[in-house]
Design an enzyme around this catalytic site. Structure first.
Site, PDB file in Angstrom:
ATOM      1  N   GLY A  15       0.883  -1.427   0.028  1.00  0.00           N
ATOM      2  CA  GLY A  15      -0.074  -0.014  -0.050  1.00  0.00           C
ATOM      3  C   GLY A  15       0.741   1.239   0.010  1.00  0.00           C
ATOM      4  N   TRP A  27       1.992   2.920  -2.587  1.00  0.00           N
ATOM      5  CA  TRP A  27       1.524   3.820  -3.502  1.00  0.00           C
ATOM      6  C   TRP A  27       0.491   4.490  -3.241  1.00  0.00           C
ATOM      7  CZ3 TRP A  27       3.086   2.822  -9.449  1.00  0.00           C
ATOM      8  CH2 TRP A  27       4.412   2.654  -9.430  1.00  0.00           C
ATOM      9  N   ASP A  79      -5.706  -5.331  -4.911  1.00  0.00           N
ATOM     10  CA  ASP A  79      -4.738  -6.123  -4.980  1.00  0.00           C
ATOM     11  C   ASP A  79      -5.157  -7.571  -4.918  1.00  0.00           C
ATOM     12  OD1 ASP A  79      -1.338  -5.869  -4.815  1.00  0.00           O
ATOM     13  OD2 ASP A  79      -2.098  -7.700  -4.149  1.00  0.00           O
ATOM     14  N   LYS A 107       4.439  -0.771 -14.283  1.00  0.00           N
ATOM     15  CA  LYS A 107       5.954  -1.154 -14.060  1.00  0.00           C
ATOM     16  C   LYS A 107       5.911  -2.195 -15.505  1.00  0.00           C
ATOM     17  CE  LYS A 107       6.890  -3.906 -10.438  1.00  0.00           C
ATOM     18  NZ  LYS A 107       7.702  -3.564  -9.351  1.00  0.00           N
TER      19      LYS A 107
HETATM   20  N1  SAM Z   1       2.888  -0.674  -5.041  1.00  0.00           N
HETATM   21  C1  SAM Z   1       2.871  -1.345  -4.236  1.00  0.00           C
HETATM   22  C2  SAM Z   1       3.444  -0.654  -2.983  1.00  0.00           C
HETATM   23  O1  SAM Z   1       3.828   0.349  -3.105  1.00  0.00           O
HETATM   24  O2  SAM Z   1       2.980  -0.986  -1.662  1.00  0.00           O
HETATM   25  C3  SAM Z   1       3.693  -2.963  -4.053  1.00  0.00           C
HETATM   26  C4  SAM Z   1       3.417  -3.703  -5.199  1.00  0.00           C
HETATM   27  S1  SAM Z   1       4.067  -5.195  -5.043  1.00  0.00           S
HETATM   28  C5  SAM Z   1       5.566  -4.790  -5.955  1.00  0.00           C
HETATM   29  C6  SAM Z   1       3.209  -6.235  -6.281  1.00  0.00           C
HETATM   30  C7  SAM Z   1       1.739  -6.555  -6.231  1.00  0.00           C
HETATM   31  O3  SAM Z   1       1.036  -7.243  -7.347  1.00  0.00           O
HETATM   32  C8  SAM Z   1       1.756  -7.657  -5.062  1.00  0.00           C
HETATM   33  O4  SAM Z   1       1.038  -7.071  -3.938  1.00  0.00           O
HETATM   34  C9  SAM Z   1       0.823  -8.750  -5.647  1.00  0.00           C
HETATM   35  O5  SAM Z   1       0.026  -9.350  -4.787  1.00  0.00           O
HETATM   36  C10 SAM Z   1       0.241  -7.898  -6.934  1.00  0.00           C
HETATM   37  N2  SAM Z   1      -0.570  -8.634  -7.961  1.00  0.00           N
HETATM   38  C11 SAM Z   1       0.301  -9.624  -8.762  1.00  0.00           C
HETATM   39  N3  SAM Z   1      -0.601  -9.917  -9.843  1.00  0.00           N
HETATM   40  C12 SAM Z   1      -1.688  -9.623  -9.356  1.00  0.00           C
HETATM   41  C13 SAM Z   1      -3.088  -9.706 -10.111  1.00  0.00           C
HETATM   42  N4  SAM Z   1      -3.142 -10.506 -10.907  1.00  0.00           N
HETATM   43  N5  SAM Z   1      -4.168  -9.065  -9.571  1.00  0.00           N
HETATM   44  C14 SAM Z   1      -3.865  -7.998  -8.316  1.00  0.00           C
HETATM   45  N6  SAM Z   1      -2.753  -8.081  -7.937  1.00  0.00           N
HETATM   46  C15 SAM Z   1      -1.612  -8.668  -8.318  1.00  0.00           C
END
Ligand code: SAM
EC number: 2.1.1.205
Length: 306
Positions: free
Chosen positions: A53, A55, A76, A157
């Site tokens: 969380g 962002w 998420d 990303k």
């Molecule tokens: N931006 C976030 C932060 O600042 O806290 C960090 C994000 S983290 C690098 C990547 C996230 O992508 C993970 O929490 C993962 O659960 C989510 N994710 C991956 N595939 C997903 C999907 N198909 N649907 C929803 N979330 C997904």
């Protein structure tokens, strides 16, 4: 490994805790904003793949009108601890049901900004990881086409792999300006970067259609080899103050102002991480151990692999 070693190895991890961010990723969005003023005039935003969380924290603090705070919808797969002013949806962004739920929140009042920091669980097989990452980006783009206002912005990303040119071409169909940015807090050793797409401007007559998601089920390797005039080369921008901390370096624990280093726990530990069960089994000594081939005769390894 001591509990301070990560603070020493990863200065952005340490700074995140000191600044109350849930993850070091917060600095990536802040540095992207320094370069592109992403939050200017933004009152409604979607944060895809948002957990834990950081962002969403940045968005809820930085967007809004003088009359009131902004509206942030965070999505998420994983449960996320609540954040004031952030509406949360737990779901998979590649699923129709999740897409529909997000879109419902923006009917009649579109979003100014859609961000996606999504990352699949990496396998280490680069082609598979890049493909999965691209699918996540396209699912996010599909949602963006439903909720973004004309002129809106999409940041996602991206893995700068072999076939990234195809993704740039797909993004250019919908945005007047697409470029690739690498914030200072994103390690140089990582192929991660961010596609910054400004000026949402879909082709004339384009109707967003959830029944035809952009997910590419019929992967065509020939199409991916875009070259000649079909190849799109987007500008690459390094952003964030280049004299600030280098994410690939280790820094001493003493603070620069001379004050004593004090360990700080993470701002918000994950509330229900997928590795929770493994941690519990490990504590009880019941987690299966990896068998290395030099530890037992080949015949045993073969039996175990069958
Ligand atoms: N931006 C976030 C932060 O600042 O806290 C960090 C994000 S983290 C690098 C990547 C996230 O992508 C993970 O929490 C993962 O659960 C989510 N994710 C991956 N595939 C997903 C999907 N198909 N649907 C929803 N979330 C997904």
């Amino acid at each position: 490994m001591g509990r301070t070693s990560k603070d020493k190895r990863d200065v952005y991890y340490r700074l995140a805790k000191e600044n109350g961010w849930r993850a070091r990723s917060a600095f990536k969005l802040l540095q992207l904003n320094e370069e592109f003023q992403l939050f200017q005039g933004v009152t409604r935003a979607v944060d895809l793949c948002a957990a834990p969380g950081s962002w969403s924290q940045v968005l809820s603090q930085k967007i809004g009108s003088p009359q009131g705070s902004g509206h942030v919808v965070a999505v998420d797969l994983q449960a996320m601890a609540p954040l004031p002013g952030v509406l949360q949806i737990q779901g998979d962004i590649t699923q129709l049901s999740t897409a529909k739920e997000i879109i419902r929140h923006f009917e009649g009042c579109p979003a100014d900004l859609v961000v996606c920091d999504g990352a699949p669980d990496v396998t280490g097989l680069h082609d598979v990881d890049e493909y999965m990452q691209a699918q996540l980006l396209l699912a996010a783009l599909n949602i963006a086409t439903h909720v973004l206002k004309p002129g809106g912005c999409f940041v996602a990303k991206i893995f700068r792999g072999r076939d990234v040119t195809l993704l740039y071409s797909q993004l250019r169909v919908f945005f007047s300006n697409v470029l690739c940015a690498k914030p200072r807090s994103s390690r140089n050793s990582s192929i991660e970067a961010f596609a910054v797409c400004q000026g949402y401007d879909p082709p004339e007559g384009f109707l967003p259609d959830l029944t035809k998601p952009l997910l590419d089920h019929s992967y065509d390797p020939d199409l991916n080899q875009l070259d000649g005039p079909t190849r799109i080369i987007v500008p690459f921008v390094a952003c964030g103050d280049l004299s600030s901390y280098d994410s690939d370096r280790s820094y001493p624990l003493d603070l620069e102002d001379g004050s004593e280093y004090k360990y700080m726990p993470p701002t918000q530990p994950p509330i229900s991480p997928p590795y929770q069960e493994a941690c519990m089994l490990k504590k009880k000594g019941r987690l299966a151990k990896e068998i290395r081939s030099q530890d037992c005769p080949i015949s045993t390894v073969n039996t175990l692999l069958q």
